[in-house]
Write an enzyme that holds these catalytic residues in place. Structure first.
Site, mmCIF file in Angstrom:
data_model
loop_
_atom_site.group_PDB
_atom_site.id
_atom_site.type_symbol
_atom_site.label_atom_id
_atom_site.label_comp_id
_atom_site.label_asym_id
_atom_site.label_seq_id
_atom_site.Cartn_x
_atom_site.Cartn_y
_atom_site.Cartn_z
ATOM 1 N N ASP A 259 -24.117 -40.030 -14.359
ATOM 2 C CA ASP A 259 -24.639 -40.579 -15.720
ATOM 3 C C ASP A 259 -23.696 -41.989 -15.948
ATOM 4 O O ASP A 259 -24.399 -42.724 -16.538
ATOM 5 C CB ASP A 259 -24.404 -39.628 -16.812
ATOM 6 N N GLN B 25 -27.303 -31.507 -17.575
ATOM 7 C CA GLN B 25 -28.390 -31.963 -18.520
ATOM 8 C C GLN B 25 -27.862 -31.771 -20.031
ATOM 9 O O GLN B 25 -27.615 -30.603 -20.346
ATOM 10 C CB GLN B 25 -29.642 -31.196 -18.143
ATOM 11 N N LYS C 144 -36.359 -35.034 -11.871
ATOM 12 C CA LYS C 144 -35.215 -35.489 -11.206
ATOM 13 C C LYS C 144 -34.828 -35.198 -9.680
ATOM 14 O O LYS C 144 -34.881 -35.888 -8.695
ATOM 15 C CB LYS C 144 -33.765 -35.332 -11.844
HETATM 16 N N1 LIG Z 1 -26.878 -35.665 -18.457
HETATM 17 C C1 LIG Z 1 -27.927 -36.245 -19.036
HETATM 18 N N2 LIG Z 1 -28.389 -37.351 -18.415
HETATM 19 C C2 LIG Z 1 -29.667 -38.003 -18.729
HETATM 20 O O1 LIG Z 1 -30.020 -39.049 -18.316
HETATM 21 C C3 LIG Z 1 -30.456 -37.424 -19.660
HETATM 22 C C4 LIG Z 1 -29.989 -35.929 -20.399
HETATM 23 N N3 LIG Z 1 -28.737 -35.692 -20.007
HETATM 24 N N4 LIG Z 1 -30.755 -35.298 -21.170
HETATM 25 C C5 LIG Z 1 -31.907 -35.793 -21.695
HETATM 26 C C6 LIG Z 1 -32.133 -37.359 -21.500
HETATM 27 C C7 LIG Z 1 -33.764 -37.802 -21.347
HETATM 28 N N5 LIG Z 1 -33.867 -38.339 -20.021
HETATM 29 C C8 LIG Z 1 -34.897 -38.856 -19.735
HETATM 30 C C9 LIG Z 1 -35.044 -39.469 -18.526
HETATM 31 C C10 LIG Z 1 -36.305 -40.102 -17.841
HETATM 32 C C11 LIG Z 1 -37.635 -39.919 -18.610
HETATM 33 C C12 LIG Z 1 -38.790 -40.324 -18.057
HETATM 34 O O2 LIG Z 1 -39.016 -40.789 -16.999
HETATM 35 N N6 LIG Z 1 -39.897 -40.359 -18.803
HETATM 36 C C13 LIG Z 1 -41.067 -40.755 -18.441
HETATM 37 C C14 LIG Z 1 -42.236 -39.662 -19.086
HETATM 38 C C15 LIG Z 1 -42.075 -38.468 -18.323
HETATM 39 C C16 LIG Z 1 -42.812 -37.284 -19.003
HETATM 40 O O3 LIG Z 1 -42.867 -37.073 -20.276
HETATM 41 O O4 LIG Z 1 -43.942 -37.067 -18.324
HETATM 42 C C17 LIG Z 1 -41.420 -42.186 -19.145
HETATM 43 O O5 LIG Z 1 -40.901 -42.595 -20.094
HETATM 44 O O6 LIG Z 1 -42.583 -42.741 -18.665
HETATM 45 C C18 LIG Z 1 -37.434 -39.457 -20.063
HETATM 46 C C19 LIG Z 1 -36.209 -39.097 -20.488
HETATM 47 C C20 LIG Z 1 -32.711 -38.356 -19.344
HETATM 48 N N7 LIG Z 1 -31.851 -37.807 -20.155
#
Ligand SMILES: Nc1nc(=O)c2c([nH]1)NC[C@@H]1CN(c3ccc(C(=O)N[C@@H](CCC(=O)O)C(=O)O)cc3)C=[N+]21
Length: 307
Positions: free
Chosen positions: A125, A102, A58
């Site tokens: 969020d 987070q 992020k």
């Molecule tokens: N307050 C809060 N807000 C969140 O938005 C939040 C959180 N807590 N806790 C955890 C989860 C999980 N999350 C992700 C965001 C982007 C990918 C993402 O971009 N993933 C890549 C892969 C990244 C990699 O693993 O290399 C994809 O899907 O292509 C994944 C997971 C946001 N979260």
């Protein structure tokens, strides 16, 4: 006789997120020209490696589009009062226009109390009770508060690929706040005009409901709960589920989505996981903060009369 294997078109989240980021970079530059640098902050409690990776992603992406990024960390044994003091600090910091705590937080902390303490105007969020309440109450008008990131990402991913949701039947699998419970609030607004069925792991006739869907959003965190046989030919299928399993033989961790991969042979559109909704979530998180900065800048320079 020739056998044709149909393959769904890909809803490429990386490409759509890149487009959003280049639009945001221009808005960031416009704000900077007015003397405002949009600032995004993250609060990380403890040192979970997956959370550290997400948080660093992020910050890296926010800096790429010219935002200021503020990284705050507390030890895993931080007290409720320490976390709440940090929340109060960010609420009062004019350089921080929006932030996230987070999740998940360590078990000894009261997550709801912490999330409710966030200034709703700085809720990146879009899941603060005040902001969710505004979504419930305002079906027709313009919304001037942060919106839930992942649901907004799902809608943007479809619309940016030319898929119109108006009049469509969306079946959502999963009732978590981040997607399942909140996405219907956006999809059923007049501006989007979709019809929503909310299902979950306790839904008895899930296959029957799925077969009626023009769009399926799998967000239950239940491995392959959506089978190829339950997808209407041509439907759009978005995979938001994450289930981690450790292979007993290799000891390696594997990630499974909510959608059986064979669904790609029936669906008209499919969002991959990874590479689908994940990158969109980050793009919309940054959008929420840029929009918060735009609103805060407008208020600061706005007419002194209205009160
Ligand atoms: N307050 C809060 N807000 C969140 O938005 C939040 C959180 N807590 N806790 C955890 C989860 C999980 N999350 C992700 C965001 C982007 C990918 C993402 O971009 N993933 C890549 C892969 C990244 C990699 O693993 O290399 C994809 O899907 O292509 C994944 C997971 C946001 N979260």
């Amino acid at each position: 006789m020739t056998e044709m294997t149909k393959t769904a078109r890909i809803l490429d989240g990386k490409a759509a997120a890149a487009a959003i980021k280049s639009e945001l970079a221009e808005r960031v530059a416009a704000l900077k020209a007015k003397g405002v640098t949009p600032g995004i902050a993250t609060v990380l409690v403890g040192a979970d490696p997956a959370s550290q990776l997400y948080v660093s992603m992020k910050h890296k992406q926010s800096e790429e589009i010219g935002m200021n990024s503020i990284q705050r960390e507390l030890p895993a044994d931080a007290t409720q009062a320490q976390v709440e003091d940090l929340i109060d600090e960010l609420n009062a910091d004019p350089a921080c226009h929006g932030y996230i705590v987070q999740l998940p937080l360590p078990k000894h902390l009261d997550t709801d109390a912490i999330l409710e303490r966030i200034d709703p105007a700085k809720d990146a969020d879009g899941l603060h009770p005040t902001n969710l309440g505004r979504l419930v109450l305002n079906v027709n008008g313009e919304i001037t508060s942060p919106l839930p990131c992942t649901p907004r990402g799902v809608i943007e991913l479809l619309e940016r690929n030319g898929f119109s949701l108006a009049g469509k039947h969306v079946v959502v699998v999963g009732r978590g706040v981040t997607i399942g419970r909140s996405i219907g609030l956006l999809l059923t607004r007049r501006a989007v005009n979709a019809t929503v069925t909310l299902t979950h792991t306790g839904t008895k006739n899930l296959p029957e409901l799925l077969r009626q869907a023009d769009v399926i959003v799998g967000a239950a965190g239940a491995k392959h709960i959506v089978k190829a046989a339950d997808v209407k030919p041509g439907a759009a299928v978005l995979d938001v589920g994450v289930t981690r399993e450790t292979d007993p033989e290799t000891g390696k961790s594997r990630v499974f989505g909510d959608i059986d991969p064979a669904a790609a042979e029936v669906a008209g559109w499919i969002s991959p996981n990874p590479g689908g909704v994940g990158p969109m979530t980050v793009a919309l998180l940054m959008t929420n903060v840029v929009e918060a900065a735009e609103r805060q800048a407008a208020q600061a320079s706005g007419p002194a009369t209205a009160r």
